[in-house]
Scaffold this motif. Structure first.
Motif: not given
Lengths: 86, 86
Positions: A8, A10, A23, A26-27, A32, A34-42
């Motif tokens: 993983l 990031s 992301v 857009a939530l 939605w 109630n979503v935080t700390d979104v990070r996108v990786g490989k």
């Protein structure tokens, strides 16, 4: 023996992650909020043929540092998934 | 409470994964000739604020199916990582 790993990759904390931000923004639009700390990786899934899991893990670490990730800006988590079937 | 999830999105088995193929073909050139079954996907790390982990997990499944992944061609693994610090 065959060992299967999840790698993983990031961005390091503190670095701007535009994809994660996109992301996250857009939530709420989709309901939605109630979503935080979104990070996108490989996510890299691979099988290494080696004598034992320690040797395999060392190799995957080496591959991650030198090829799969950029250690200057990215951090890597490596998980031995299970013994892959022969 | 805050729950942290890892969402791993990868192409379904049998589908061509050009990115994974590219990585796999590069590895022998770099001296690693014992790696097979390379697949590259997305890794999404996020925090959900919910009453309990079951509710949070249901929401993440819903988000994965409707937004983060394309269930026609991709499969999703969701892992509750740990309780995120408040």
């Amino acid at each position: 023996m065959r060992f299967r790993f999840d790698v993983l990759v990031s961005l390091k904390e503190g670095l701007l992650d535009p994809q994660g931000k996109a992301v996250q923004q857009a939530l709420p639009v989709l309901g939605w909020d109630n979503v935080t700390d979104v990070r996108v990786g490989k996510y890299i899934d691979l099988v290494v043929d080696a004598d034992d899991s320690g040797v395999a893990l060392d190799q995957v670490r080496d591959m991650a540092d030198r090829f799969l990730a950029n250690p200057v800006i990215e951090e890597v988590q490596i998980e031995l998934r299970k013994e892959a079937p022969e």
